[in-house]
Design a protein around this motif. Structure first.
Motif, PDB file in Angstrom:
ATOM      1  N   ASN A  57      41.872  41.579 -50.566  1.00  0.00           N
ATOM      2  CA  ASN A  57      41.190  41.857 -51.817  1.00  0.00           C
ATOM      3  C   ASN A  57      39.696  41.939 -51.525  1.00  0.00           C
ATOM      4  O   ASN A  57      39.133  41.016 -50.931  1.00  0.00           O
ATOM      5  N   LYS A  58      39.049  43.008 -51.912  1.00  0.00           N
ATOM      6  CA  LYS A  58      37.622  43.183 -51.619  1.00  0.00           C
ATOM      7  C   LYS A  58      36.763  42.139 -52.330  1.00  0.00           C
ATOM      8  O   LYS A  58      35.810  41.609 -51.763  1.00  0.00           O
ATOM      9  N   LYS A  59      37.111  41.815 -53.557  1.00  0.00           N
ATOM     10  CA  LYS A  59      36.296  40.907 -54.365  1.00  0.00           C
ATOM     11  C   LYS A  59      36.406  39.454 -53.906  1.00  0.00           C
ATOM     12  O   LYS A  59      35.406  38.750 -53.822  1.00  0.00           O
ATOM     13  N   THR A  60      37.626  39.005 -53.593  1.00  0.00           N
ATOM     14  CA  THR A  60      37.845  37.594 -53.273  1.00  0.00           C
ATOM     15  C   THR A  60      37.992  37.327 -51.778  1.00  0.00           C
ATOM     16  O   THR A  60      37.891  36.186 -51.348  1.00  0.00           O
ATOM     17  N   GLY A  61      38.292  38.362 -50.993  1.00  0.00           N
ATOM     18  CA  GLY A  61      38.523  38.183 -49.567  1.00  0.00           C
ATOM     19  C   GLY A  61      39.917  37.659 -49.245  1.00  0.00           C
ATOM     20  O   GLY A  61      40.238  37.391 -48.096  1.00  0.00           O
ATOM     21  N   GLU A  62      40.747  37.513 -50.265  1.00  0.00           N
ATOM     22  CA  GLU A  62      42.108  36.994 -50.082  1.00  0.00           C
ATOM     23  C   GLU A  62      42.962  37.946 -49.254  1.00  0.00           C
ATOM     24  O   GLU A  62      42.988  39.144 -49.493  1.00  0.00           O
TER      25      GLU A  62
END
Length: 84
Positions: A57-62
């Motif tokens: 996920n780009k936003k969370t880095g997950e």
């Protein structure tokens, strides 16, 4: 299109972004295989994804687990994902 969502796929290896519809009833592992094939075709063979390719996920880095269904994640319409 009830069973598909529109996402942005970022592929840093070839410095390209794609907007794609993805099925919500697939496991992340199967989705990565589909994305590898599609991006290889769209990039005229420049991108060569393999079994070590991961989706983030780009936003969370997950990092998404390959055994999780897309609908069970936080991936929604308009999500930005990174394929590395």
């Amino acid at each position: 299109m009830k069973n598909k969502i529109l996402i942005e796929i970022i592929v840093p290896e070839i410095d390209v972004k794609y907007n794609m519809y993805i099925p919500v009833n697939k496991k992340i592992g199967n989705l990565i295989v589909l994305l590898n094939r599609a991006i290889k075709e769209l990039s005229d063979g420049i991108f060569e994804g393999n079994e070590k390719t991961s989706l983030y996920n780009k936003k969370t880095g997950e990092k998404y687990s390959i055994n999780t269904l897309v609908r069970e994640t936080n991936i929604r319409n308009g999500s930005s994902l990174i394929l590395i």
